[in-house]
Each structure stands twice: as structure tokens, then as C-alpha cells.
Design an enzyme around this catalytic site. Structure first.
Site, PDB file in Angstrom:
ATOM      1  CG  ASP A  68      -1.809  -1.216   1.311  1.00 26.31           C
ATOM      2  OD1 ASP A  68      -2.399  -1.603   0.301  1.00 26.31           O
ATOM      3  OD2 ASP A  68      -1.873  -1.812   2.411  1.00 26.31           O
TER       4      ASP A  68
ATOM      5  CE  LYS B  51       3.138  -2.419  -4.501  1.00 22.54           C
ATOM      6  NZ  LYS B  51       2.593  -2.066  -3.173  1.00 22.54           N
TER       7      LYS B  51
ATOM      8  N   GLY C 222      -3.986  -4.384  -4.851  1.00 22.64           N
ATOM      9  CA  GLY C 222      -4.715  -3.351  -5.560  1.00 22.64           C
ATOM     10  C   GLY C 222      -3.869  -2.126  -5.778  1.00 22.64           C
ATOM     11  CG  HIS C 223      -1.039  -1.332  -8.189  1.00 27.27           C
ATOM     12  ND1 HIS C 223      -0.279  -1.946  -9.157  1.00 27.27           N
ATOM     13  CD2 HIS C 223      -0.440  -1.632  -7.014  1.00 27.27           C
ATOM     14  CE1 HIS C 223       0.724  -2.600  -8.595  1.00 27.27           C
ATOM     15  NE2 HIS C 223       0.634  -2.421  -7.300  1.00 27.27           N
TER      16      HIS C 223
ATOM     17  CD  GLN D 297       0.494  -9.083  -2.542  1.00 25.11           C
ATOM     18  OE1 GLN D 297       1.403  -9.504  -3.233  1.00 25.11           O
ATOM     19  NE2 GLN D 297      -0.704  -9.625  -2.612  1.00 25.11           N
TER      20      GLN D 297
END
Length: 423
Positions: free
Chosen positions: A13, A16, A40-41, A223
Site C-alpha cells: 500500500d 506503487k 490493488g493499485h 504488496q
């Protein structure tokens, strides 16, 4: 540089998605190497926000080849939902391929993930319950279903039935759950396979040829370092290897093909789920950081735990991934906090250590050793150059460089592409 790896250098988180999106502008190929839709991005581009879970961030550029590598575990339903979302927003996904060796997440994986987590009670790990761990378990057990089997209907029907029988025994006899019916899922998943079949390729061969041609390749991390299966805060980790070394295994290239490794870091520390967190804040400052930084998971919406910047963690990531530089995000979030703290070591049994401990029990017993620095005030989101940052913000960044033995190459002052200062 022809090939760059971008990884998370904390607990994930770190932002990225934004950094990858910026670097993807100059890349020809963007590759995802590990994890599943538990990651998730969030990317903001052209005034719109996109939440990506499986599709590489390069998809927002129409001329980029996007690869889902062999190390990724793919939930076909989730992937198709993501592809449909892009289609509804006018984004073409024809330039994406999925490696034929990638393992597929099946309904029984998701069910087993939820049952296993529930059975742990108060000792639960904090999994997203998306079937990631059970899918990797099957991969290691050599019973998983790979992409090339998934798109072969005859093979898939047989393998799915065989696996469903075995998994139902575990679901019902071990966990006391409800049996899953083969007939309730098979036609649905065959239809998913038919839609995804055109995306399948030997991505390892494609990638190797692209690198040999001198194409710019960006490897997209998911991650973070401390969620690595081996090097993270085990057992509160993911089931894959989100460090730079995992890129080689997860995409089928050798380490000499990687030219540069960039770690993404927040100007403070966050984590989701359970496990020790030495610099965690439980006061108004922690809540201020959470709300101002909008620290809620892109995949789950869960509120993230917040804490001061931990140089021990980031220095560990620099060492284990051979980072050449770091991108320091969310410096703007720390504005208007009068005094800032940086963790420079851990005290345990009267001794100060600066190497990140391998034992979870040791980490849980550590007390952070802090340096205090003067904060800064004002809105940084409109700052357009590094020189335009407040003096104390630049001092804070310089101290991070000294403690983590790495150069800060980018500074984030907001979520958009334009809010990133290149040094």
C-alpha cells in the site's frame, strides 16, 4: 534503463500504482510477476481514478504490452470484471497477455480461504479471503490448474471435477462447511475460459525476445517486502515473493536481465491486517495521518494501521532487493504535524538493534528508538519541483536517505501523475 523493477519496500500500500503509471509512460512492456487480486493499485490519470487488481498498470497507455506472468494466480471471474470495467470506460485491453503457466483460482480456493481463516479464531492472519493462499498451496502441491489447462475444455472439466471432489472432502470433513456442487460452477467457468483463451501466450518467450530487442520493460510489484513469504513478518504474509528476486521466478527471466530496482515507500508507515508494528500510532496523530492520507485499502476498503517512518524496515528492503533508489510517497500527508519522528533502531532487552529481526516474537518485543525532527506546514500538493519543498521537508528526506543507505529519486506530493517530483 531497459529493465526496471518496482517493488513495495514496506508492508504494501505504498502507492506503487502511481509510480508504475508514471514510469510506464517510457516503457514498452509492463509485467506483473506475483500475487493475485488480493493486491490493488489505485491510479489517477486524466482526471479519473482506476483501481487495478490483476491487470498491469500499463493498460492505461494504449501502446504498451501488458503481461500477467507465470507467478501470478488469476481469478478468472475477477479478471473479467476488471476487463469489462476497462471496456466500459473506453480502454482497449487487446495488448494484454497471460502466461500459459499461471495458476487459476477456483471457487473451492475462495471457500477454503474463508473457512481456514475463520477456523483460526483470534489467531487469524487477516487474509483478504480471495483464495490466493489455497491456490498457491495447490501450486506447491502440484495439483493446481494452470491457464493452458483452463482454456482446454476437455482437460478443464476433468481436472475441475477431480479437484472439486478432493476439496469438498476438506470443506465438509475438516471445516464442517457446505459441499460445493460441480454443476453449479462448471458451465460458468468454461465460459470464463472461452473469453480468456485469446489472451493466453508463452509470456516468458515473449518477454525474453522483447528484452533482447532492447525494449524498455517495467516489472510491476504487488504488496510489499514485509509481506514476502520468506522474508516478511511470517505468518502475517502473502503466499508469494513480492521482492525483486521474485520477479525472476514469476516471469521466467534471469537476474542479469534486471538493470534497476526501485522501492516505493511512504513518508510514514502503514500496514493492513494483524502482526507486530513497532511504530504504530494509537493517538490523534495516527488518526490524522489515516484520514489525510486516505489510508483505506484499494481492494478491501479496510482502514490501515498507521505509524511513524521506520528506517529499519526500509533499510531491510534496500538490502534484500538491492534497491538502487526509492520513491518516497505522501510527503504532503505529514504537513502541519509540528514534530515528526523517525525510527532509527529497535531496543530489546536493553540493546539497540538496527537489523530487522527474523523472529516475530522478537519484533513484537521491540521498542522503537526515535529521532525527532521539526515538521513543516502548508499544502504541498501544488509544489512542482524538489527545490520548492519546505526546508524541513528536504531535511526529513535527506535523513531518510542517510538512514536507509539509498537515494530518494522521486518525491510524491499527491495522488496524480503530475504530483511527483523527480530529483
Amino acid at each position: 534503463m531497459p529493465t526496471k523493477v518496482v517493488i513495495g519496500a514496506q508492508w504494501g500500500d505504498e502507492g506503487k500504482g502511481k509510480i508504475i503509471d508514471i514510469l510506464a509512460a517510457n516503457a514498452d512492456v509492463v509485467v506483473r510477476s506475483s500475487g493475485g487480486n488480493n493486491a490493488g493499485h489505485t491510479v489517477e490519470a486524466n482526471g479519473e481514478q482506476y483501481k487495478l487488481h490483476l491487470v498491469p498498470s500499463g493498460i492505461l497507455y494504449p501502446d504498451k504490452l501488458c503481461i500477467i506472468g507465470n507467478g501470478v494466480v488469476v481469478d478468472p471471474k475477477a479478471l473479467l470484471e476488471e476487463l469489462d470495467m476497462f471496456a466500459s470506460r473506453g480502454i482497449d485491453t487487446k495488448n494484454m497477455i497471460i502466461d500459459a503457466r499461471a495458476h487459476m483460482i477456483m471457487p473451492y480456493h475462495i471457500e477454503l480461504d474463508a473457512l481456514s481463516e475463520s477456523s483460526r479464531g483470534k489467531s487469524d492472519i487477516g487474509t483478504t479471503k480471495r483464495g490466493i493462499g489455497p491456490c498457491y498451496m495447490d501450486k506447491a502441491e502440484r495439483s493446481g490448474i494452470r491457464m493452458h489447462e483452463f482454456v482446454d475444455e476437455t482437460v478443464f472439466r476433468r481436472r475441475f471435477r477431480e479437484n472439486m471432489e478432493i476439496k469438498n472432502a476438506v470443506i465438509t470433513k475438516i471445516y464442517g462447511g457446505q459441499e460445493l456442487k460441480y454443476e453449479d460452477y462448471i458451465d460458468e467457468y468454461v465460459s470464463y475460459a472461452q473469453r480468456l483463451a485469446p489472451y493466453m501466450a508463452d509470456a516468458t518467450a515473449v518477454l525474453y525476445k522483447e528484452i533482447k530487442k532492447g525494449k524498455e520493460v517495467l516489472f510491476e510489484g504487488a504488496q510489499g517486502t514485509l509481506l514476502d513469504l520468506d522474508l516478511g513478518t511470517y505468518p502475517y504474509v502473502t503466499s508469494s515473493h513480492p521482492i525483486s528476486g521474485g520477479v525472476c521466478v514469476g516471469t521466467g527471466i534471469g537476474p542479469t536481465m534486471i538493470d534497476e530496482c526501485i522501492g516505493v515507500v511512504k513518508a510514514y508507515t502503514t500496514r493492513v491486517g494483524k502482526g507486530p508494528f513497532p511504530t504504530e500510532l494509537f493517538d490523534e496523530t495516527g488518526e490524522y495521518i489515516r484520514n489525510k492520507g486516505f489510508e483505506f485499502g484499494a481492494t478491501t476498503g479496510r482502514a490501515r494501521r498507521t505509524g511513524w517512518f521506520d528506517a529499519v524496515i526500509v533499510d531491510y528492503a534496500v538490502r534484500t532487493s538491492s534497491l538502487n533508489s526509492i520513491a518516497l510517497n505522501k510527503v504532503d500527508t505529514l504537513s502541519d504535524i509540528p514534530k515528526l519522528k523517525i525510527c532509527v533502531g529497535y531496543e530489546i532487552n536493553g540493546k539497540v538493534i538496527t537489523d530487522f529481526p527474523y523472529s516475530l516474537d522478537t519484533l513484537a518485543s521491540c521498542t522503537p528508538v526515535y529521532e525527532e525532527m521539526e515538521g513543516w506546514s502548508g499544502d504541498l500538493t501544488s509544489v512542482t519541483s524538489y527545490d520548492g519543498l519546505p526546508v524541513n521537508a528536504k531535511r526529513y528526506i535527506s535523513r531518510i536517505e542517510e538512514l536507509c543507505h539509498v537515494r530518494v529519486s522521486m518525491v510524491g506530493v499527491g495522488p496524480n501523475r503530475s504530483q511527483n517530483l523527480i530529483r
